[in-house]
Design an enzyme around this catalytic site. Structure first.
Site, PDB file in Angstrom:
ATOM      1  CG  ASN A   1      26.626 100.129  -8.274  1.00  0.00           C
ATOM      2  OD1 ASN A   1      26.297 101.085  -7.576  1.00  0.00           O
ATOM      3  ND2 ASN A   1      26.658 100.188  -9.580  1.00  0.00           N
TER       4      ASN A   1
ATOM      5  CB  THR B   1      17.727 101.411  -4.742  1.00  0.00           C
ATOM      6  OG1 THR B   1      18.688 102.092  -5.544  1.00  0.00           O
ATOM      7  CG2 THR B   1      16.411 102.141  -4.902  1.00  0.00           C
TER       8      THR B   1
ATOM      9  CG  HIS C   1      23.744  95.975 -13.928  1.00  0.00           C
ATOM     10  ND1 HIS C   1      22.624  95.214 -14.091  1.00  0.00           N
ATOM     11  CD2 HIS C   1      23.372  97.046 -13.202  1.00  0.00           C
ATOM     12  CE1 HIS C   1      21.609  95.800 -13.478  1.00  0.00           C
ATOM     13  NE2 HIS C   1      22.043  96.921 -12.932  1.00  0.00           N
ATOM     14  CG  LEU C   2      31.298  98.442 -15.442  1.00  0.00           C
ATOM     15  CD1 LEU C   2      31.474  98.965 -16.864  1.00  0.00           C
ATOM     16  CD2 LEU C   2      31.959  99.389 -14.439  1.00  0.00           C
TER      17      LEU C   2
ATOM     18  CE1 TYR D   1      14.517 100.275  -9.005  1.00  0.00           C
ATOM     19  CE2 TYR D   1      16.398 101.756  -8.827  1.00  0.00           C
ATOM     20  CZ  TYR D   1      15.780 100.562  -8.510  1.00  0.00           C
ATOM     21  OH  TYR D   1      16.423  99.658  -7.699  1.00  0.00           O
TER      22      TYR D   1
END
Ligand code: UDP
Length: 329
Positions: free
Chosen positions: A174, A121, A191-192, A145
């Site tokens: 993302n 990530t 999440h958006l 994380y």
């Protein structure tokens, strides 16, 4: 046509994992999905894949899986990924994301499995000063994380040195969008894009914009949304690449969109007004995250097909309309 290679996919019932399983099956691989189904969905697993219910924190269970099957390579998506939760639950994050991965690597070593593709990530970079972010950016994660993901990256490097297990470390930006069959269904959803689409489906009153006073053109945060199908394409290529050598690279679309732009795209696609309310900043959100994916493009010959937020939101909208309650019917 099968090339007779068998790939074990840890977390293959989750959002990104299930899309990769779809791509692996399409590429002719035999697929074994290992998932503990804490967050994964059985309905998300491709019908051609063999399912092993397995929790990677259980080293004996992981070894048992390798005893039972001949495995050529591993893709590892099985991690906890809620940044906010990780702030107060470091043990839980390290237990799953690091110790689980450690069990997996030991089983690979003991069964002579020499390739692993790992979902890492951009959270491993930590506080980002400048965009686009390339792989030379220092890795100083600012939450457990990100730390747990970086720790496993280091374990991968160590297991290559000592045991010759080659890896592809893929640092996503993302992940977003859907295929016809597989989309985003998290519980809780944070999440958006899925949240915005839940407003369009009438399941939420409004979307909150977390921070309207950032130093960005419209005051909201900018992110690099990379379509799950493009991620899967990169994974298939990385699986081949690490037959010869290891690699680490970013995977992003190299385009930044603000929260307001994402909401506007969703209004256009769904034809729903999607009320938006300005809210407090969310702790730990950097103003801008945009990838340089130059390295992935050069080494993997990969080009993301989705760079336009409208198109990404459109694929997600098609899936959410078909699955208004996610995989639960
Ligand atoms: N965001 C928002 N409202 C929401 C959820 C997210 O404004 O209800 C913002 C969030 O602050 C971030 C961006 O949308 O700037 C993307 O957030 P998401 O949780 O989807 O992914 P992240 O960037 O945290 O991995």
């Amino acid at each position: 046509m099968s090339d007779h290679e068998t790939v074990l996919v840890i977390g293959g019932a989750g959002y990104i994992g299930s899309v990769n399983v779809e791509a692996l099956v399409a590429a002719g691989k035999r697929v074994i999905v290992a998932d503990n189904f804490e967050y994964g969905h059985r309905e998300a697993v491709h019908p051609d894949a063999v399912i092993e219910e397995c929790d990677i924190r259980d080293g004996d269970a992981v070894r048992g899986m390798f005893d039972a099957h001949t495995i050529d390579a591993v893709m590892h998506f099985g991690a906890y990924a809620y940044v906010g939760e990780s702030m107060t639950q470091a043990e839980r994050y390290f237990h799953n994301n690091f110790i689980g991965g450690y069990n997996l690597l030991n089983a690979m070593r003991d069964h002579d499995v020499k390739r692993i593709v790992f979902s890492s990530t951009c959270a491993t970079y930590g506080d980002v000063q400048e965009v686009p972010i390339d792989e030379s950016h220092p890795q100083q994660p600012i939450n457990p994380y990100g730390c747990s993901k970086l720790a496993f990256e280091l374990l991968l490097r160590s297991y290559e040195i000592s045991y010759g297990i080659r890896h592809a470390i893929l640092r996503y930006f993302n992940a977003s969008g859907a295929t016809a069959e597989h989309g985003e269904d998290h519980n809780p959803e944070t999440h958006l894009i899925p949240l915005v689409l839940q407003v369009a489906l009438g399941q939420r009153e409004h979307i909150s914009i977390f921070g309207a006073d950032y130093d960005t053109p419209d005051g909201s945060c900018i992110r690099d949304y990379i379509h799950v199908s493009d991620l899967a394409d990169a994974h298939i290529r990385a699986l081949e690449y690490c037959k010869n050598e290891s690699l680490f690279c970013n995977l992003g679309s190299e385009h930044g969109y603000s929260v307001r732009e994402v909401i506007e795209a969703a209004r256009k696609i769904t034809k729903h007004p999607i009320p938006a309310v300005e809210a407090e900043r969310r702790a730990g959100d950097p103003p801008r995250l945009v990838a340089s994916s130059k390295k992935a493009k050069e080494l993997l010959g990969w080009t993301p097909r989705f760079t336009d937020i409208d198109k990404i939101v459109e694929t997600a909208w098609l899936w959410h309309q078909k699955h208004p309650n996610g995989y639960a019917w």
